[in-house]
Design a protein around this motif. Sequence first.
Motif, short mmCIF file in Angstrom:
data_model
loop_
_atom_site.label_atom_id
_atom_site.label_comp_id
_atom_site.label_asym_id
_atom_site.label_seq_id
_atom_site.Cartn_x
_atom_site.Cartn_y
_atom_site.Cartn_z
N PHE A 10 25.06 10.55 32.44
CA PHE A 10 25.15 11.94 32.89
C PHE A 10 23.87 12.70 32.54
O PHE A 10 23.45 13.61 33.27
N LEU A 11 23.26 12.36 31.42
CA LEU A 11 22.10 13.10 30.93
C LEU A 11 20.82 12.79 31.68
O LEU A 11 19.91 13.61 31.74
N LEU A 12 20.74 11.58 32.25
CA LEU A 12 19.52 11.20 32.96
C LEU A 12 19.24 12.16 34.11
O LEU A 12 20.16 12.72 34.72
N ASP A 28 36.27 7.77 29.54
CA ASP A 28 35.71 8.13 28.24
C ASP A 28 36.81 8.77 27.41
O ASP A 28 37.92 8.99 27.87
N GLY A 29 36.47 9.06 26.13
CA GLY A 29 37.48 9.55 25.21
C GLY A 29 37.21 10.92 24.64
O GLY A 29 36.12 11.49 24.81
N THR A 30 38.20 11.44 23.94
CA THR A 30 38.11 12.76 23.34
C THR A 30 36.94 12.88 22.37
O THR A 30 36.41 13.96 22.18
N TRP A 31 36.56 11.76 21.77
CA TRP A 31 35.48 11.78 20.78
C TRP A 31 34.12 12.11 21.41
O TRP A 31 33.20 12.53 20.73
N ASN A 32 33.98 11.90 22.73
CA ASN A 32 32.72 12.20 23.42
C ASN A 32 32.82 13.45 24.28
O ASN A 32 31.93 13.69 25.11
N ALA A 33 33.87 14.24 24.10
CA ALA A 33 34.09 15.41 24.95
C ALA A 33 32.90 16.36 24.95
O ALA A 33 32.46 16.83 26.00
N ALA A 34 32.37 16.66 23.77
CA ALA A 34 31.26 17.61 23.67
C ALA A 34 30.00 17.07 24.34
O ALA A 34 29.28 17.81 25.03
N LEU A 35 29.73 15.78 24.17
CA LEU A 35 28.55 15.17 24.78
C LEU A 35 28.64 15.20 26.31
O LEU A 35 27.68 15.54 26.99
N ALA A 41 30.51 17.19 28.20
CA ALA A 41 30.49 18.57 28.68
C ALA A 41 29.08 19.13 28.68
O ALA A 41 28.65 19.82 29.62
N GLU A 42 28.33 18.84 27.64
CA GLU A 42 26.95 19.33 27.55
C GLU A 42 26.07 18.69 28.62
O GLU A 42 25.23 19.35 29.23
N ALA A 43 26.29 17.40 28.87
CA ALA A 43 25.47 16.68 29.83
C ALA A 43 25.70 17.16 31.27
O ALA A 43 24.76 17.27 32.06
N LEU A 44 26.95 17.48 31.61
CA LEU A 44 27.28 17.84 32.99
C LEU A 44 27.30 19.34 33.25
O LEU A 44 27.19 19.77 34.40
#
Length: 422
Positions: free
Chosen positions: A263-265, A275-282, A284-287
């Motif tokens: 998503f970040l590229l 994906d899981g709840t543990w990566n929610a912030a990452l 959300a920030e990427a998209l």
Amino acid sequence: MKIKRILSLVLAIALMAVVFVGCDKGTDTEGSDNTATVEVEKNAKLKVWGPAASLDLLKRQAKAFEDEHKDKNVKIEVVAQEENDAGTQLLNDASAAADVFAFASDQILKLTLAKALLPVYKQYEEDIKANHTEAAVETVKSDYEGTEVLYAFPETDNGYYLVYDKSVVSDEDAKSLEGVLEACKKAGRQFIMDAGNGYYSCMFTFTGGMELDGLEGEAQDTQKFNNYNEDDVVASMKAFADLFKKYKGTFSAASVDKISAGFLLKDRTCAAGIDGTWNAALDAEALGDDYGVVKLPTININGEDKDIIGMIGYKYIGVNAQTKYKNASMAFASYITDAECQKQRFDELGWTPTHKDVKVTESAGTQAMLDEAKTFVVQANILQAFWDPMANLGTQLYKDGAKTDEASLKTLLEKTVANING
């Protein structure tokens, strides 16, 4: 024994009140009867394990705990250690492991059987039962020398869902796996799922109605597949395998970490993933404004759209039974799972709280967990005898040259069940 379904995994969230309790306590219970009040030890030096995604916040919470116990001169070292491997690392050398650590609920059985967890002190146990969601408490209960006790402090739920780039995958597309894959293909972007990992590949059989019996029993009673219709499970496996083959080049069996990275590229090589709840912030920030999250989509099996069923559980904070500083460790475990610290994790990381005093704002990830909790299989008391065969089943379904005829899939299923049931 029919598998226990968690119907109220995080339902209490909807009724949560404004946070008013601090993260707290400087004393607790210990001793042979686990009831005598004791103080945090002076000059305690704790090592704490936590996942990389939460490390910065965990360090700040540790510093706040130190500040609250300046008179005790408590010092805390925070070290990165992912929850999915924490139990194994602890058992490899408990004396060199962390005093306090985060772990996923599937590790409870092996940790309790090895007596690697210090049972929660009585005072904290009463607090947990009163203030955390019922399902989170029930999942970590066990028998200890003939008495039912809690073995850890609930921290957050542990589940996965569909995350997607709304500029590529529409909300309508996101309702079905076929729709998601087609949208990704048209855009020349990837759909990522760690299909060679038993935590995710179990959905290929669970969606077909397979259930695990004995998840609440002792070790010899766990991981038994006794309740399923073989034809239905094979049909589910075939539906997934056919999609993997049809969308070869679009479907990618990669680690979940590749999703937020994609998503970040600049050209966003990934358009959707599991994906899981543990990566929610990452994620959300990427998209940004293109961030989309919903429960797992449907998949068409023999002409009928069926909900994909996966696995859901919890993450806990445990105390090493061999810690030199039992009271300080227990107090810190309680501190970082109390209302204020859980609120901080929700605000900064998107982790769903288990503490009923935490008020959460509207969250797509939280809603996805609520929806999936009604049907997903509980991630508890699961041994390695389950993970490896299930991971192999997933790999066999997506690999190049995979045999997707019914006879081959039936053989694969029978071998998998034989390896799991023992």
